[in-house]
Scaffold this active site. Structure first.
Site, short mmCIF file in Angstrom:
data_model
loop_
_atom_site.label_atom_id
_atom_site.label_comp_id
_atom_site.label_asym_id
_atom_site.label_seq_id
_atom_site.Cartn_x
_atom_site.Cartn_y
_atom_site.Cartn_z
CG HIS A 172 -21.21 -40.44 -13.69
ND1 HIS A 172 -20.16 -40.93 -12.95
CD2 HIS A 172 -21.72 -41.50 -14.35
CE1 HIS A 172 -20.04 -42.23 -13.17
NE2 HIS A 172 -20.98 -42.61 -14.01
NE ARG A 185 -27.27 -48.22 -19.55
CZ ARG A 185 -26.27 -48.37 -18.71
NH1 ARG A 185 -25.01 -48.19 -19.09
NH2 ARG A 185 -26.50 -48.76 -17.48
CG ASP A 226 -18.38 -44.65 -14.96
OD1 ASP A 226 -17.95 -44.71 -13.81
OD2 ASP A 226 -19.56 -44.90 -15.26
CG HIS A 236 -19.23 -43.92 -9.13
ND1 HIS A 236 -17.98 -44.45 -8.92
CD2 HIS A 236 -19.62 -44.35 -10.35
CE1 HIS A 236 -17.63 -45.16 -9.98
NE2 HIS A 236 -18.60 -45.12 -10.87
CG ASP A 269 -23.23 -44.14 -11.84
OD1 ASP A 269 -23.24 -44.27 -13.08
OD2 ASP A 269 -22.67 -44.96 -11.09
CG HIS A 271 -29.01 -51.94 -15.87
ND1 HIS A 271 -28.12 -52.24 -16.88
CD2 HIS A 271 -28.26 -51.39 -14.87
CE1 HIS A 271 -26.89 -51.90 -16.51
NE2 HIS A 271 -26.95 -51.36 -15.29
O1 DOR Z 1 -23.57 -49.17 -11.14
C1 DOR Z 1 -22.98 -48.80 -12.13
N1 DOR Z 1 -23.53 -48.92 -13.35
N2 DOR Z 1 -21.76 -48.27 -12.01
C2 DOR Z 1 -21.01 -47.99 -13.07
O2 DOR Z 1 -19.94 -47.50 -12.89
C3 DOR Z 1 -21.49 -48.30 -14.43
C4 DOR Z 1 -22.94 -48.28 -14.48
C5 DOR Z 1 -23.52 -48.85 -15.76
O3 DOR Z 1 -23.04 -48.52 -16.85
O4 DOR Z 1 -24.52 -49.57 -15.68
#
Ligand code: DOR
Length: 424
Positions: free
Chosen positions: A61, A65, A153, A233, A306, A310
């Site tokens: 997982h 991007r 997801d 998660h 996960d 960002h």
């Molecule tokens: O915190 C998260 N970010 N949970 C998710 O399920 C998606 C992910 C994201 O794509 O940033």
């Protein structure tokens, strides 16, 4: 594509091996395990004395991007982060732009992985078109193109009828449906776990039931359809209980937990660090204990990062406005070794199993084993290697970790994919 890894403690959960051995990798495959092996002509020797030699770790997982948000991560940078973190394979979620809901996007991801990826990349296809929860994605086409599972997801498929159909449709392809279990109505405006900390901070919370009602629904749908349901998660004690009970009844349900949910509680949010904001949110102490129990007893078969990169601009400023998610590929294994294995919360063979046989088995991937003929994917650990989390040194394009500045001992020190050393 050939290497002799000499004199390491070989830990292969699939075969139950835990002994000092030599491991011979030839032409991209595991050739032999044994003592006193000699390197054929021209084959490089890696001295693993005092180190632990494991099947390559698999992250089932991650968010890479690409396409669409290359400013956060690319397949090249994300797979470098994976290699640096000891992973030889990553499964990438479908919430790219455009969404991986048809063959063209899957083909693109696989082409980019071939061109610039340093570890294996297995795409996960969407359940619904554009993750909108209205119409099914091109599920047959996604399976044919090489997707290893289906998931929306990042979003929950709230329409139970549509989700039932998705599970039925997934059956002939033998692929699991991976649930992001989060009832958006119960989550409402909650930006963290509902509890004492949220009350004291004056932040809107979302109760554990936000996740649990959907885990319960999805288990019932898996029971109805016979599909393989995988809970992404998992974060609450109630969800762990539901999965444990369902498995005891014979329902095909599996689950993964992330390092952040295994190591942090909602207390971490008191620092007002937007890097403690993610979906699902950090939960309470009892939830963390239940996740650890579930990981130890096999209710939770896999650890998954996960990894959710960002940009800094999306992660600074007000907590309640920050994007959800944290990076994890480069910190997962060191953190789990130092914070779970070293203090005795989990034994090393079990952790290795949750990073290898667990994910490989539930997605039916070729790795996760050092049996002769298996892909020559290997992760070498040094249990005494000191580390400190320095986000500026990440291979990932993003820096959003709640673990910056932490230190410990025990880390991956070499990553081998198909018999080729990809890290360091
Ligand atoms: O915190 C998260 N970010 N949970 C998710 O399920 C998606 C992910 C994201 O794509 O940033």
């Amino acid at each position: 594509m050939s290497l002799l890894v000499r004199n390491g403690r070989v830990l292969d959960p699939g075969s139950g091996t835990d002994a000092v051995q030599d491991l011979l990798l030839l032409d991209g495959r595991v050739a032999r395990l044994g003592t006193g092996l000699t390197a054929p002509d021209g084959v490089e020797v890696v001295d693993a004395t005092g180190r632990v030699v494991c099947p390559g770790f698999i992250d089932l997982h991650a968010h890479l991007r690409e396409p669409g948000q290359e400013y956060k991560e690319t397949i090249a940078s994300g797979t470098r982060a994976a290699a640096a973190g000891g992973y030889t394979a990553v499964c990438c979620m479908a919430n790219t732009q455009p969404v991986n809901d048809n063959r063209a996007v899957t083909d693109y991801i696989l082409a980019r992985a071939r061109a610039g990826g340093v570890v294996r990349v297995y795409p996960i296809g969407a359940v619904t078109k554009n993750l909108e929860g209205r119409n099914l994605a091109e599920m047959a086409e996604l399976a044919e193109a090489g997707c290893v599972a289906y998931s929306d997801d990042g979003r929950c498929v709230t329409n139970a009828q549509l989700y039932r159909r998705a599970m039925e449709y997934a059956l002939p392809f033998g692929l699991p449906v991976i649930s992001h279990a989060e009832d958006p109505d119960l989550a409402a405006a909650g930006v963290m776990h509902e509890g004492l900390v949220a009350t004291e901070l004056g932040l809107a919370g979302q109760p554990a039931a936000t996740e649990e009602v959907m885990v319960a629904r999805d288990i019932l749908l898996a029971e109805l359809t016979g599909a393989h349901l995988h809970i992404a998660h998992i974060s609450t004690a109630g969800s762990v209980r539901l999965v444990r009970e369902a498995r005891a009844r014979g329902v095909r349900v599996t689950a993964e937990a992330t390092p952040h949910h295994l190591l942090l509680t909602d207390e971490a949010v008191r620092a007002w660090d937007p890097n403690t904001r993610m979906a699902p949110p950090l939960r309470g102490k009892r939830d963390v204990e239940a996740l650890r129990e579930g990981l130890a007893d096999g209710t939770i078969e896999a650890v998954a990062t996960d990894h959710a990169p960002h940009e800094t601009s999306e992660k600074e400023g007000e907590f309640a406005l920050a994007a959800n998610g944290v990076v994890g590929l480069e910190t997962a294994v060191p953190l789990l070794l130092d914070r779970l294995v070293r203090p005795g919360h989990l034994d090393l063979p079990t952790l290795v199993a949750r990073l290898t046989t667990g994910p490989a088995g539930l997605l039916r991937l070729p790795g996760g084993s050092l049996a002769p003929g298996a892909p020559a994917d290997v992760t070498i650990l040094d249990l005494e290697q000191p580390w400190a989390v320095d986000p500026t040194a990440f291979q990932s394009r993003s820096r959003n970790t709640p673990f910056a500045g932490l230190g410990g001992r025990g880390a991956p020190v070499m990553t081998i994919v198909g018999g080729v050393r990809v890290w360091p």
